[in-house]
Enzyme design. Structure first.
Site, PDB file in Angstrom:
ATOM      1  N   LYS A  13       0.833  -1.217   0.000  1.00  0.00           N
ATOM      2  CA  LYS A  13       0.000   0.000   0.000  1.00  0.00           C
ATOM      3  C   LYS A  13       0.861   1.259   0.000  1.00  0.00           C
ATOM      4  CE  LYS A  13      -2.215  -0.964   3.873  1.00  0.00           C
ATOM      5  NZ  LYS A  13      -1.575  -2.236   4.247  1.00  0.00           N
ATOM      6  N   ARG A  88      -9.158   0.899   8.938  1.00  0.00           N
ATOM      7  CA  ARG A  88      -8.675  -0.448   9.250  1.00  0.00           C
ATOM      8  C   ARG A  88      -9.820  -1.320   9.772  1.00  0.00           C
ATOM      9  NH1 ARG A  88      -3.067   0.566   8.587  1.00  0.00           N
ATOM     10  NH2 ARG A  88      -1.827  -0.810   9.833  1.00  0.00           N
ATOM     11  N   ARG A 127      11.997  -5.605   4.265  1.00  0.00           N
ATOM     12  CA  ARG A 127      11.690  -4.201   3.937  1.00  0.00           C
ATOM     13  C   ARG A 127      12.667  -3.230   4.597  1.00  0.00           C
ATOM     14  NH1 ARG A 127       5.723  -1.770   4.695  1.00  0.00           N
ATOM     15  NH2 ARG A 127       5.944  -2.309   6.885  1.00  0.00           N
ATOM     16  N   ARG A 160      11.835  -1.283  10.062  1.00  0.00           N
ATOM     17  CA  ARG A 160      10.811  -0.907  11.044  1.00  0.00           C
ATOM     18  C   ARG A 160      10.798  -1.886  12.212  1.00  0.00           C
ATOM     19  NH1 ARG A 160       5.255   0.431   7.919  1.00  0.00           N
ATOM     20  NH2 ARG A 160       4.475  -0.725   9.715  1.00  0.00           N
ATOM     21  N   ARG A 171       0.242  -8.629  13.263  1.00  0.00           N
ATOM     22  CA  ARG A 171      -0.415  -7.592  12.446  1.00  0.00           C
ATOM     23  C   ARG A 171      -1.330  -8.243  11.408  1.00  0.00           C
ATOM     24  NH1 ARG A 171       4.724  -5.016  10.325  1.00  0.00           N
ATOM     25  NH2 ARG A 171       3.426  -3.666   9.067  1.00  0.00           N
TER      26      ARG A 171
END
Ligand code: AMP
Length: 221
Positions: A13, A88, A127, A160, A171
């Protein structure tokens, strides 16, 4: 044009929203980025949000609402926006509708980026994020030209703290739990479009651009 990008963590996203925002000249509003800014600035909101974020849990709706109200008060949103990471859950979707109704605005596209679990884990565990401009890279799929430096602004890249495998799984579980009602909600409103986001970022971007430019109703779900 007002676009919402939905999808699990790791669907891309943020990556897609940033590129699309540049292409369509629209502001990119990411609740995750706004929260991380608050955390790094040590604001009251950041202090309240930090623990939830580190555990992979959702930050309470009321905090996010206040933060978004401030963002929607800025003049750049009159041209439209790309919303990433919000809503969300169904409560947030309803809050968003109230906020936009007050601004006499509606949503044009809700795009669900469908992604498989194996791809999500692979993407998130590799990432890297630019601490200066927020652009995402990946150690294998999209490595930066210079180690740990952003191709766009030379900012320092970091991993992160919520991109650890255990937190990623948490998550994901939160997403699965909260998202079905949300998806049904937008489907009932005939706003929902679905795009397979397992392939590389460029191909997914082309699919999104084709959808928003041609309003490809064959992708409506
Ligand atoms: P993201 O950058 O979208 O992956 O978001 C990172 C973290 O910020 C999430 O795991 C949540 O803890 C928090 N967060 C971001 N957006 C929201 C939201 N709309 N509602 C609640 N928490 C959020």
């Amino acid at each position: 044009m007002r676009i919402i990008l939905l999808g699990p963590p790791g669907a891309g996203k943020g990556t897609q929203a940033k590129i699309l925002a540049g292409k369509l000249r629209l502001p990119h509003i990411s609740t995750g980025d706004l929260l991380r800014q608050n955390v790094s600035q040590g604001s009251e909101l950041g202090k309240q949000a930090k623990d939830f974020m580190n555990k992979g849990l959702l930050v309470p709706d009321e905090l996010i609402k206040e933060m978004l109200l401030q963002r929607f008060a800025q003049p750049d949103i009159s041209a439209g926006f790309i919303l990433d990471g919000y809503p969300r859950n169904l409560r947030q979707a309803k809050t968003l509708e109230e906020m936009l109704a007050r601004l006499k605005m509606g949503i044009d596209f809700v795009i669900d980026l469908k992604t498989s679990e194996a791809v999500i884990i692979q993407r998130l565990s590799g990432r890297l994020v630019c601490g200066a401009c927020g652009f995402n890279f990946h150690v294998k799929n999209m490595p930066p030209k210079k180690a740990m430096a952003c191709d766009h602004c030379q900012g320092q890249l970091y991993q992160r703290s919520d991109d650890k495998e255990e937190t990623i799984r948490k998550r994901l579980a939160v997403y699965v739990n909260e998202s079905s009602e949300l998806i049904e909600h937008y489907q009932a409103k005939k706003k929902l479009y679905s795009i397979c986001a397992d392939e590389d970022a460029q191909l997914v971007l082309e699919r999104i651009v084709a959808l928003v430019e041609n309003r490809n109703d064959s992708l409506k779900v």
